[in-house]
Scaffold this motif. Structure first.
Motif, PDB file in Angstrom:
ATOM      1  N   UNK A  71      -6.417   1.009  -3.536  1.00 45.72           N
ATOM      2  CA  UNK A  71      -5.120   0.705  -4.138  1.00 45.72           C
ATOM      3  C   UNK A  71      -4.026   1.605  -3.552  1.00 45.72           C
ATOM      4  N   UNK A  72      -4.359   2.867  -3.306  1.00 48.01           N
ATOM      5  CA  UNK A  72      -3.390   3.802  -2.736  1.00 48.01           C
ATOM      6  C   UNK A  72      -2.995   3.358  -1.331  1.00 48.01           C
ATOM      7  N   UNK A  73      -3.977   2.856  -0.570  1.00 47.98           N
ATOM      8  CA  UNK A  73      -3.657   2.429   0.794  1.00 47.98           C
ATOM      9  C   UNK A  73      -2.713   1.230   0.806  1.00 47.98           C
ATOM     10  N   UNK A  74      -2.789   0.367  -0.223  1.00 45.47           N
ATOM     11  CA  UNK A  74      -1.953  -0.827  -0.233  1.00 45.47           C
ATOM     12  C   UNK A  74      -0.523  -0.554  -0.678  1.00 45.47           C
ATOM     13  N   UNK A  75      -0.285   0.479  -1.449  1.00 50.55           N
ATOM     14  CA  UNK A  75       1.070   0.701  -1.976  1.00 50.55           C
ATOM     15  C   UNK A  75       1.802   1.848  -1.296  1.00 50.55           C
ATOM     16  N   UNK A  76       1.131   2.705  -0.545  1.00 50.84           N
ATOM     17  CA  UNK A  76       1.788   3.835   0.084  1.00 50.84           C
ATOM     18  C   UNK A  76       2.256   3.482   1.486  1.00 50.84           C
ATOM     19  N   UNK A 100       0.970   7.805   8.487  1.00 52.89           N
ATOM     20  CA  UNK A 100       2.107   6.881   8.381  1.00 52.89           C
ATOM     21  C   UNK A 100       1.613   5.457   8.489  1.00 52.89           C
ATOM     22  N   UNK A 101       2.131   4.592   7.634  1.00 55.61           N
ATOM     23  CA  UNK A 101       1.905   3.156   7.833  1.00 55.61           C
ATOM     24  C   UNK A 101       2.992   2.668   8.788  1.00 55.61           C
ATOM     25  N   UNK A 102       2.604   2.171   9.937  1.00 60.52           N
ATOM     26  CA  UNK A 102       3.564   1.886  10.995  1.00 60.52           C
ATOM     27  C   UNK A 102       4.355   0.605  10.755  1.00 60.52           C
ATOM     28  N   UNK A 103       3.836  -0.306   9.951  1.00 59.33           N
ATOM     29  CA  UNK A 103       4.587  -1.493   9.559  1.00 59.33           C
ATOM     30  C   UNK A 103       3.951  -2.017   8.271  1.00 59.33           C
TER      31      UNK A 103
END
Length: 815
Positions: A71-76, A100-103
Motif C-alpha cells: 500500500x505504501x508503494x502505491x501511494x508514495x 523516487x518514483x520516476x513517474x
C-alpha cells in the motif's frame, strides 16, 4: 563532495559515477537495473540480481512483502530512511536509502552513496565551512553580543563598498548612518535577547556609489553555544529588488482599481488618476482631456493630428499647490507637436523624454514660465501616455520626475499604460453617462411645463430637482391644467426608474393626463384610463410585470373656486398636505389606490372643501429625502415648513426644500407643486333654472343682458346673447329637464347650460338649404373655447369668452 587532490577522479578527466549506488525497481518489486556503485556497496554483480525480487536483498525480506508495504508503494512518490541490506558475503549493511518514483505508477529509483577509497580528512569540513562563508554569493556579516561588527564576507564588503578592516568594531547604525539602521538594530537586539530569528525588509542605497535604491531582505539568526547562550548574530541579506518593485506595481494597480472611478464625474475621475500616481509613480502628474469630450459630437477613434486642443482636467504633485504646473485646472490650451502631450497623441503610443531632448527645449521655449519650472524643479524625465478606451482617444496623462533620481523605464511605461487604461474606461463611462444624462434632462425639461399657467382658481408655484448628479433623469412630473367652469386640475406623478426611458414614459403620461383632463373626466375615472395606458406601455416594452418596469404613481385633484370643492384621487401616490389659513396643517386622507400599471383594481375619489387662501402641497416621494428618515419624520418636517409660510408662494417652495433637503444633492427626483386657493363669491356667479319651454329662450337672453349690464360688460351683451340663445335652444329641443343656465364672471366670461341628458353634443357642417345644424358652429366661432363635460346628473355645455371682447372677426361671414 570529492576531495580536490591529484588522485581524484575529477583530475583524471571526470566524475566517478560509481561513487553512487543506483538501482531501479519496477512497481511489482523486481530489480530492473544495477550499477557499479551498487556492486561496490553490496558485492553482487549486475547479472546476479537484475530480474530478481528486490526484497531478497533486505536483511529481513518479510518486511517488504506485507500488505502495508504494498500500500505504501502505491501511494508514495518519495521515500527515505535507513535500510538493513544483506551483503553478498552474508553480513548486514545499514544503508541510508533515498527512493523516487520516476513517474506515476512507474518504476522506482533507489540511490545511496557508495564506499569511496579516498576519504577526506576531518579538517576538510572546517575548511568547507570557512570557504562557504567567505565566498558565499549572499552578503553576510556577524555581530557580537554588543552588536559590534566582527566579520563580513567578500560579498557584503562589495555591496557596502567598505572593507572589513575599516568597519570592524562598529555598530550597524554607525556603518549605515540611516534611519533604516535603527530598525535593523532593533531586530538584532531581539535576536540577542530571545534567541529567535527575525527577518526585516528595507529599501535603501547600500553603497556610496549606488544611484538606485535596492530592496533587501535581512535575516538575523542567533549564533548559540551548546549551552544555548547567544554569543553573536549572523545577518544574511538577500537582494529582493525585483520582487519588491513587482509588489509595488501590484499595490499601485490595486490602489488604482479601488480609488479610480468612485464617481461618474469626468474631472473627479481624472483627479483620482493623478492622485494615485503621485508619488508612487511620478513626482508630478497632469491629466489633459480633449476639449470636446463633454460635447455631443463623436470623438476620434485613431491617433490625432497636431495641434491638439486639450483641457487641463486634473494635476497632482509632491509639493502642495502643484507649483510645477503653468496651466491651471479647467483651462483649455492648444499643444503643438513638440509638446509631450501632442507628440504621444499623434504617435498613438507612450513616449519618454529627458529634459535635454530638443523637443522639450522647443516646447519650453514657447512658454518661458514652463522652461523656468523645468529648470527650477530639476525635471529630468517626462513620460506621456495616451488615455484611450474602447478605441477612442480621450486625452493624455503626463508624468514627470524631479525629486526621484531614477528616470522612467519601459517597466514604468507598462505600469502607466495599465493604470491609464483602467482610468480611461472610468472616464469613458463618466462621459457616456454624462451625455445620456444630459440628453435625458433635456428631454425631461422639454416634456415638463416651461411656464405654469396662472388660472384664476389658484396661485401656483413649483420646483423640480433632478436626482444626481449620478442617478440620471427621472420620470417625476407635475402640471396645472385649466378646466371649464373656472376650475383647475393639479397633477403630480412619478414614473419608476431613471434615464431616457423614464423621461419618455413621463412625457406620454403627462400628455395622456392633459388629454383626459380636457374630456373633463372625474379624478378616479381619469386614473382608470391612465392605468390602462401604463399597462399598454408595459406590453409594448415586453415587460412581464408592469409595476416593475413601466410602473408609475399619480395624484390628480380638481378644484372648483365657485363651490370651494376639491375632488382628489391617487394611484399609489403620497397624500397631499393642506395648510389652512389659520396655520394648521393636515394630510388629506386620499384613498391611496394601487400604482398605475397594476390593473384590475378600482380607484376611489374623495371630496373635500378648501377654504380660501389655503395651500395645497402636492409632491413626489423624493421630497421625503434621506434613506435614514422615515415617512412620518418627513411629514412632520413638511408640515412645519408649510405652517410657517414665506411672504410669497415661491419663497415657501424654497423653504420646504431647505427644510427637507438640506444637503447638496437629492437621492431621487423631487417634484413639488404648491397651490393657494382662491374663491369666486356669489356676486360673480349668476344661475337660473330654465323650464323646457321655447318661450324661455327670450327670457334667458333678457336675464343674461341684465346681469352683464350689472357687471359692466355691455360690450359682451350681443355675443353672449347669441351663445345663450343657441345653447338654451339646443337644451330645450334635444335634452332632458331640469335645465340650468349659469354665468361666471372672472378673468373671462363663462356661460354654462346644464341638463339631465348624457348625450354629448356634436358639431356638424350644415348644408346650404338645411334649416338647422349651425348652432354649435356659431358658438365655436363666438367663443375663445367651448366644450362639454359629463356630470353626475347629465352634462354641461360651456362657452368661454375673453374680456374685454368685441364682435368676432368672422361673424359677418357666417352663412
Amino acid at each position: 563532495m570529492k576531495r580536490h587532490d591529484s588522485g581524484s577522479a575529477r583530475e583524471r578527466g571526470g566524475f566517478d559515477e560509481a561513487d553512487t549506488a543506483r538501482a531501479t525497481v519496477s512497481d511489482d518489486g523486481t530489480l530492473t537495473s544495477w550499477n557499479e556503485g551498487a556492486r561496490r556497496l553490496l558485492g553482487h554483480p549486475s547479472p546476479d540480481v537484475v530480474g530478481r525480487p528486490a526484497a531478497e536483498l533486505l536483511a529481513d525480506p518479510g518486511r517488504a512483502t506485507g500488505a502495508e508495504a504494498r500500500h505504501a508503494r502505491t501511494r508514495l512518490t518519495r521515500w527515505h530512511g535507513i535500510v538493513a541490506l544483506r551483503h553478498r558475503d552474508g553480513r548486514e549493511v545499514s544503508v541510508p536509502l533515498l527512493a523516487h518514483r520516476r513517474r506515476p505508477e512507474g518504476d522506482w529509483l533507489l540511490v545511496t552513496a557508495a564506499p569511496r577509497a579516498e576519504q577526506p580528512p576531518e579538517s576538510w569540513n572546517d575548511a568547507l565551512m570557512q570557504w562557504a562563508y567567505t565566498q558565499s554569493p549572499c552578503p553576510m556579516a556577524i555581530y557580537d553580543a554588543d552588536m559590534r561588527l566582527r566579520k563580513v564576507n567578500a560579498e557584503m564588503a562589495r555591496v557596502t563598498g567598505l572593507p572589513e578592516a575599516e568597519i570592524r568594531g562598529l555598530r550597524l547604525s554607525e556603518i549605515k548612518g540611516k534611519l533604516q539602521s535603527e530598525q535593523l538594530e532593533a531586530a538584532m537586539r531581539h535576536v540577542l535577547t530571545t534567541g529567535e530569528p527575525r527577518e526585516v525588509e528595507t529599501y535603501l542605497r547600500t553603497g556610496s556609489g549606488e544611484v538606485k535604491e535596492r530592496a533587501w531582505s535581512a535575516r538575523f539568526a542567533p549564533l548559540q553555544a551548546r549551552d544555548g547562550r547567544v554569543y553573536a548574530v549572523c545577518m544574511a541579506a538577500h537582494d529582493i529588488t525585483d520582487q519588491y518593485l513587482a509588489r509595488q506595481r501590484l499595490l499601485l494597480l490595486s490602489a488604482a482599481s479601488e480609488r479610480i472611478g468612485s464617481t461618474l464625474d469626468i474631472d473627479h475621475t481624472a483627479q483620482e488618476l493623478a492622485d494615485v500616481c503621485v508619488p508612487r509613480l511620478a513626482d508630478y502628474t497632469s491629466i489633459d482631456l480633449l476639449d470636446r469630450l463633454t460635447q455631443a459630437e463623436e470623438l476620434p477613434s485613431g491617433p490625432l493630428t497636431d495641434p491638439v486642443v486639450l483641457r487641463r482636467a486634473a494635476r497632482q504633485s509632491i509639493y502642495e499647490g502643484c507649483p510645477e504646473s503653468v496651466v491651471p485646472v479647467g483651462k483649455v490650451d492648444t499643444y503643438p507637436k513638440v509638446s509631450p502631450m501632442a507628440e504621444c497623441l499623434v504617435a498613438g503610443r507612450p513616449i519618454i523624454h529627458t529634459s535635454s531632448d530638443p523637443s522639450i527645449a522647443k516646447w519650453g521655449a514657447l512658454k518661458p514660465e514652463r522652461a523656468e519650472a523645468i529648470r527650477r524643479f530639476g525635471v529630468h524625465s517626462i513620460m506621456s501616455v495616451p488615455i484611450r478606451a474602447r478605441g477612442t482617444t480621450l486625452g493624455v496623462a503626463v508624468f514627470a520626475r524631479h525629486r526621484t533620481p531614477e528616470a522612467f523605464t519601459q517597466d514604468d511605461v507598462v505600469l502607466a499604460e495599465e493604470i491609464t487604461t483602467r482610468a480611461a474606461v472610468c472616464v469613458d463611462n463618466a462621459r457616456r453617462f454624462t451625455r445620456e444624462r444630459n440628453t435625458a434632462l433635456a428631454l425631461q425639461r422639454s416634456l415638463l411645463p416651461q411656464t405654469l399657467p396662472q388660472p384664476p382658481a389658484v396661485e401656483v408655484a413649483s420646483r423640480y430637482l433632478p436626482a444626481g448628479p449620478y442617478a440620471g433623469a427621472g420620470g417625476d412630473w407635475f402640471d396645472v391644467i385649466p378646466l371649464s367652469g373656472a376650475r383647475v386640475a393639479l397633477v403630480v406623478g412619478d414614473v419608476v426608474g431613471h434615464g431616457i426611458q423614464a423621461s419618455a414614459t413621463m412625457g406620454r403620461l403627462r400628455t395622456a393626463v392633459r388629454t383626459l383632463a380636457d374630456v373633463d373626466l372625474p379624478p378616479d375615472e381619469l386614473l382608470t384610463h391612465l392605468d390602462d395606458l401604463v399597462i399598454h406601455l408595459a406590453a409594448e416594452t415586453g415587460a412581464e410585470e408592469a409595476t416593475g418596469d413601466v410602473g408609475a404613481t399619480c395624484l390628480y385633484a380638481v378644484y372648483d373656486p365657485v363651490s370651494h370643492h376639491c375632488s382628489l384621487a391617487a394611484a399609489g401616490h403620497p397624500a397631499p398636505a393642506l395648510a389652512r389659513p389659520d396655520g394648521s396643517v393636515e394630510f388629506l386622507p386620499v384613498p391611496p389606490g394601487p400604482p398605475l400599471g397594476v390593473g384590475g383594481l378600482p380607484f376611489e375619489a374623495m371630496e373635500t372643501e378648501l377654504p380660501e387662501d389655503a395651500v395645497l402641497a402636492l409632491y413626489t416621494n423624493g421630497l421625503m429625502g434621506e434613506w435614514d428618515r422615515d415617512v412620518d419624520e418627513g411629514r412632520l418636517l413638511l408640515a412645519d415648513a408649510l405652517a410657517h409660510p414665506c411672504a410669497s408662494l415661491s419663497g415657501t417652495c424654497d423653504a420646504v426644500l431647505r427644510t427637507l433637503l438640506p444637503g447638496e444633492g437629492v437621492l431621487d427626483d423631487v417634484a413639488l407643486l404648491l397651490a393657494r386657493t382662491r374663491a369666486l363669491d356669489a356676486a360673480h356667479v349668476a344661475t337660473w333654472d330654465v323650464p323646457a319651454d321655447p318661450a324661455w329662450v327670450a327670457r334667458s337672453r333678457r336675464n343674461v343682458t341684465e346681469r352683464l349690464t350689472e357687471w359692466g360688460l355691455d360690450e359682451a351683451v350681443f355675443t353672449t346673447e347669441l351663445v345663450v340663445s343657441e345653447l338654451v335652444t339646443n337644451a330645450i329641443r334635444h335634452a332632458v329637464p331640469p335645465i340650468q343656465l349659469r354665468l361666471i364672471h372672472d378673468h373671462s366670461l363663462i356661460c354654462e347650460v346644464t341638463d339631465s341628458s348624457s348625450t354629448a353634443p356634436h358639431m356638424r357642417r350644415a348644408r346650404t338649404f338645411d334649416e338647422g345644424g349651425r348652432g354649435l358652429l356659431l358658438v365655436a366661432r363666438l367663443s375663445q373655447r367651448w366644450g362639454s363635460r359629463q356630470t353626475a346628473e347629465g352634462k354641461t355645455i360651456w362657452s368661454e369668452q375673453t374680456l374685454p371682447v368685441g364682435l368676432p372677426g368672422g361673424l359677418l361671414n357666417l352663412d
